[in-house]
Design an enzyme around this catalytic site. Structure first.
Site, PDB file in Angstrom:
ATOM      1  N   THR A  48       0.868  -1.188   0.000  1.00  0.00           N
ATOM      2  CA  THR A  48       0.000   0.000   0.000  1.00  0.00           C
ATOM      3  C   THR A  48       0.903   1.236   0.000  1.00  0.00           C
ATOM      4  OG1 THR A  48      -0.243  -0.271   2.402  1.00  0.00           O
ATOM      5  CG2 THR A  48      -2.027  -1.090   1.016  1.00  0.00           C
ATOM      6  N   THR A  78      -0.804  -2.303  10.523  1.00  0.00           N
ATOM      7  CA  THR A  78      -1.384  -2.703   9.253  1.00  0.00           C
ATOM      8  C   THR A  78      -0.323  -3.525   8.601  1.00  0.00           C
ATOM      9  OG1 THR A  78      -2.744  -0.783   8.997  1.00  0.00           O
ATOM     10  CG2 THR A  78      -2.373  -2.001   7.059  1.00  0.00           C
TER      11      THR A  78
END
Length: 398
Positions: free
Chosen positions: A146, A184
Site C-alpha cells: 500500500t 497494518t
C-alpha cells in the site's frame, strides 16, 4: 544458517503470484493440504477477513491464501464477510479446492465495501500465472503493497539438531498504522518442515512476541493485522530450538524491514532495554521509548534529547529507580554514554553532547537504556517521525 535468495519460493513446492492494477492488487499462495496457524490483531474493531480466516483455520489446514490490497474490508458488516468469501471463491473455483480451504487477508482503506468488479478480474489474472520463480514471489510481494516503498522478504536454510535440513521463508507488507501487537501488517511465512498445528502455533507466538509485536511506526494499531505460518510438510522432522531460531530470524528480519520502511521514515530506530527485573518490564520500557512521538521527532531532527527518553521510560508504568539508570545513543560505528548510572556525563563533558549530535545524523540509531535492576532485556524497533509522514496520511483517502 544460510540466507536464501528466492524468499518464500525457496520452498520449491509452494506456488505464488501477484497481479496489480493501480492501487488494487491480489496475491495468491498455493500449496494443497498445508498445515496453517495464525496470529491476529488485538484491536476490538477487526476486519472481515480475520473472521473468515479464523474460521477456515479451525481444523489447522488450508490449501491457499488470497490477499488483496486497496481495500481493508473492515467495518463492512455482514456484507463484508459475503464479499470476502466471494473473492475467495474465485480462487477456490480456479484451483478446484473447497472454499473452506482458503485463508483471506486484506489491506487498504477502512469502511468501504470491497469493489469486487475490480478485484475479481485482478484475482483471475494472478491465478493464471502461479509459479515458483523469483518473478512470481516479487509480483506477490508488490501486489499487496500500500504505502510501502519496497517489498519485504526473508528466507533461510538451516538444520535441526539431528542434521535434517529445512527452510523457512516469508514476505510481508507494512509501513504505517504500525503499533505494538502488530500494525497494518500482513505477514506470510512458510516452512517445509512437517510440524503439527499446535507446535506451529506455539512457535509462531514466540516469534511474533519478539519481532512483529516489537515494531512501532506511529502507534496506531490496525484492524487487519495477520501473520500466517504455513507448513508444506515436505520434510520429516521434529521441532527443536534450531527451528525456532530460524523462524525467529525470518520474523525479526521482516519486522525490521517494516520499521525501516515506516511511512515518511528517513531513519531506523532500535531501542534496547537492559537490566530489567522481568522480560515484560524490558518489553514495556523499550516499546514506550520507541513509541514516543517526542523521541521519534528528536531522532528526525538529530537532537540527542535524552530527557525525552527518560520521560518515556518514566510513563511506561514500569517501576525502576531513575537515579541509577544509564542511557546511551549509538550508530553502527560509535556510541555515546549520556547518562551513566544516574550521572549525566554531558554536564562535565559538553563535547559528549556534540558527539551525540553527530551520531544522531546517522540513518540507523540505537538507543540503549539500562535499569540496573535485573538480568532481562528486550529490543523494540521503529523509525523517526517526519513531515512526510503527515503528508502521506493527510492525503491517504483523497
Amino acid at each position: 544458517m544460510k540466507i536464501l535468495d528466492n524468499g518464500m519460493c525457496s520452498i520449491s513446492s509452494i506456488k505464488v503470484n501477484g497481479y496489480r492494477e493501480g492501487k488494487y492488487g491480489v496475491a495468491i499462495i498455493y500449496h494443497e493440504n498445508t498445515t496453517a496457524v495464525g496470529v491476529y490483531t488485538t484491536n476490538k474493531v477487526y476486519a472481515a477477513p480475520i473472521d473468515i480466516t479464523r474460521k477456515h483455520l479451525e481444523n489447522g489446514n488450508i490449501s491457499a491464501v488470497i490477499i488483496n490490497s486497496g481495500n481493508a474490508n473492515c467495518y463492512t458488516r455482514e456484507d463484508g464477510i459475503k464479499r470476502g468469501l466471494e473473492l475467495a471463491q474465485v480462487a477456490a473455483d480456479y484451483l478446484n479446492i473447497p472454499l473452506e480451504d482458503i485463508a483471506v487477508a486484506s489491506t487498504g482503506v477502512i469502511g468501504r465495501q470491497m469493489p469486487l468488479d475490480i478485484l475479481k478480474p485482478i484475482a483471475e489474472e494472478s491465478l493464471k500465472n502461479l509459479g515458483n520463480s523469483r518473478e512470481n514471489i516479487t509480483l506477490a510481494e508488490k501486489a499487496i503493497m500500500t504505502t510501502d516503498t519496497v517489498p519485504k522478504e526473508c528466507a533461510v536454510e538451516s538444520k535441526l539438531e539431528d542434521g535434517t535440513v529445512f527452510k523457512v521463508g516469508g514476505f510481508c507488507k507494512g509501513s504505517g498504522m504500525i503499533a505494538p501487537n502488530m500494525g497494518t501488517m500482513l505477514g506470510f511465512v512458510a516452512t517445509d518442515l512437517e510440524l503439527p498445528s499446535d507446535v506451529l502455533q506455539k512457535a509462531l507466538k514466540k516469534a511474533v512476541k519478539k519481532s512483529f509485536n516489537m515494531v512501532v511506526v506511529d502507534g496506531d494499531e490496525s484492524t487487519n493485522d495477520t501473520v500466517l505460518l504455513l507448513s508444506t510438510n515436505d520434510v520429516k522432522g521434529n521441532y527443536d530450538s534450531n527451528f525456532q531460531e530460524a523462524l525467529d530470524y525470518v520474523c525479526m528480519s521482516l519486522a525490521k524491514q517494516i520499521a525501516k520502511d515506516g511511512e515518511g521514515a528517513e531513519k531506523f530506530l532500535e531501542v534496547t532495554c537492559d537490566g530489567a527485573k522481568t522480560e515484560d518490564d524490558a518489553i514495556t520500557v523499550s516499546k514506550s521509548v520507541v513509541s514516543s512521538s517526542l523521541v521519534k521527532t528528536a531522532v528526525a531532527g538529530a537532537d540527542p534529547n535524552w530527557g525525552r527518553i527518560i520521560s518515556a521510560m518514566g510513563y511506561s508504568g514500569v517501576e525502576f529507580n531513575p537515579d541509577i539508570v544509564s542511557i546511551s545513543i549509538a550508530d553502527k560505528q560509535n556510541e555515546c554514554v549520556i547518562v551513566d548510572k544516574g550521572t549525566v556525563k554531558t554536564y562535565e563533558q559538553p563535547e559528549k553532547l556534540e558527539f551525540a549530535e553527530e551520531i544522531m545524523k546517522s540513518e540507523d540509531i540505537f538507543i540503549t537504556v539500562n535499569l540496573h535492576d535485573g538480568d532481562c532485556s528486550a529490543t523494540a524497533y521503529g523509525c523517526d517521525l517526519t513531515y512526510e509522514y503527515v503528508r502521506i496520511n493527510a492525503e491517504y483517502t483523497t
